[in-house]
Scaffold this motif. Structure first.
Motif, short mmCIF file in Angstrom:
data_model
loop_
_atom_site.label_atom_id
_atom_site.label_comp_id
_atom_site.label_asym_id
_atom_site.label_seq_id
_atom_site.Cartn_x
_atom_site.Cartn_y
_atom_site.Cartn_z
N GLU A 126 8.62 8.71 5.82
CA GLU A 126 7.59 7.71 5.35
C GLU A 126 7.98 6.83 4.24
OE1 GLU A 126 4.11 5.54 5.23
OE2 GLU A 126 5.15 6.49 6.57
N LEU A 145 8.34 2.83 4.35
CA LEU A 145 7.60 2.05 3.59
C LEU A 145 8.63 1.23 2.52
CD1 LEU A 145 4.31 2.62 1.48
CD2 LEU A 145 6.15 1.73 0.22
N ASP A 156 0.93 -1.27 -0.02
CA ASP A 156 -0.02 -0.11 -0.11
C ASP A 156 0.80 1.48 0.07
OD1 ASP A 156 -1.84 2.16 0.42
OD2 ASP A 156 -2.23 1.33 2.38
N THR A 157 0.81 2.02 -0.89
CA THR A 157 1.72 3.09 -1.17
C THR A 157 0.96 4.53 -1.15
OG1 THR A 157 1.47 3.07 -3.74
CG2 THR A 157 3.50 2.03 -2.75
N SER A 158 -0.22 4.37 -0.60
CA SER A 158 -1.14 5.75 -0.54
C SER A 158 -0.56 6.68 0.59
CB SER A 158 -2.41 5.25 0.02
OG SER A 158 -2.52 4.58 1.28
N THR A 159 0.66 6.37 1.33
CA THR A 159 1.14 7.25 2.24
C THR A 159 2.23 8.11 1.76
OG1 THR A 159 2.56 5.71 3.19
CG2 THR A 159 0.13 6.05 4.23
#
Length: 150
Positions: free
Chosen positions: A64, A68, A37-40
């Protein structure tokens, strides 16, 4: 009798090493890379960047990206490229790639094309499983743990 016992010990040792090395070779089985999940982190779009677009970022965003990247590396790369990015010799030590165009060029080529030798897949095409953001986050984390960044 001593010779027979010694030969039995040697044969037993050879059989044990053979069994253990086979089990180690197949310990991970046919593992499919895990999506991330790379939404951040900042989105990059469909067109691949030629150089690491996250390299010059700083602050909380960079923290971040590196967090990740470490997670993505541990889930998808560590089994071959080594824990904490330190290769045990099975695959290249990715921390040693130059943090510039040349290192990025090699990295992009490999994650897009994988590695196949004599018909055997040594590395899957990672772009079939991970998006550009996850793969550049991995590269960013690797640069952060490179020995000269110590």
């Amino acid at each position: 009798m001593e010779r027979v016992e010694r030969n039995i010990c040697i044969l037993t040792a050879v059989a044990l090493v053979s069994v253990l090395s086979t089990q180690l070779a197949f310990a991970h089985g046919d593992v499919t890379p895990q999506s991330i999940d790379t939404s951040t982190i900042p989105t990059l779009g469909d067109d691949w960047s030629e150089t690491n677009p996250y390299r010059e970022l700083g602050g909380d965003v960079k923290v971040e990206i590196e967090r990740l990247g470490a997670s993505a590396y541990n889930q998808n790369c560590a089994r071959c490229h080594g824990l904490e990015g330190i290769s045990g010799g099975i695959a290249p030590d990715l921390r040693m790639l130059a943090p510039d165009y040349d290192g990025d060029e090699w990295y992009v080529y490999r994650v897009q094309n994988g590695a196949v030798r004599n018909g055997a897949v040594y590395m899957p095409k990672m772009t079939e499983h991970l998006n550009q953001e996850a793969l550049w986050a991995i590269r960013t984390w690797l640069e952060s743990v490179a020995p000269d960044n110590g």
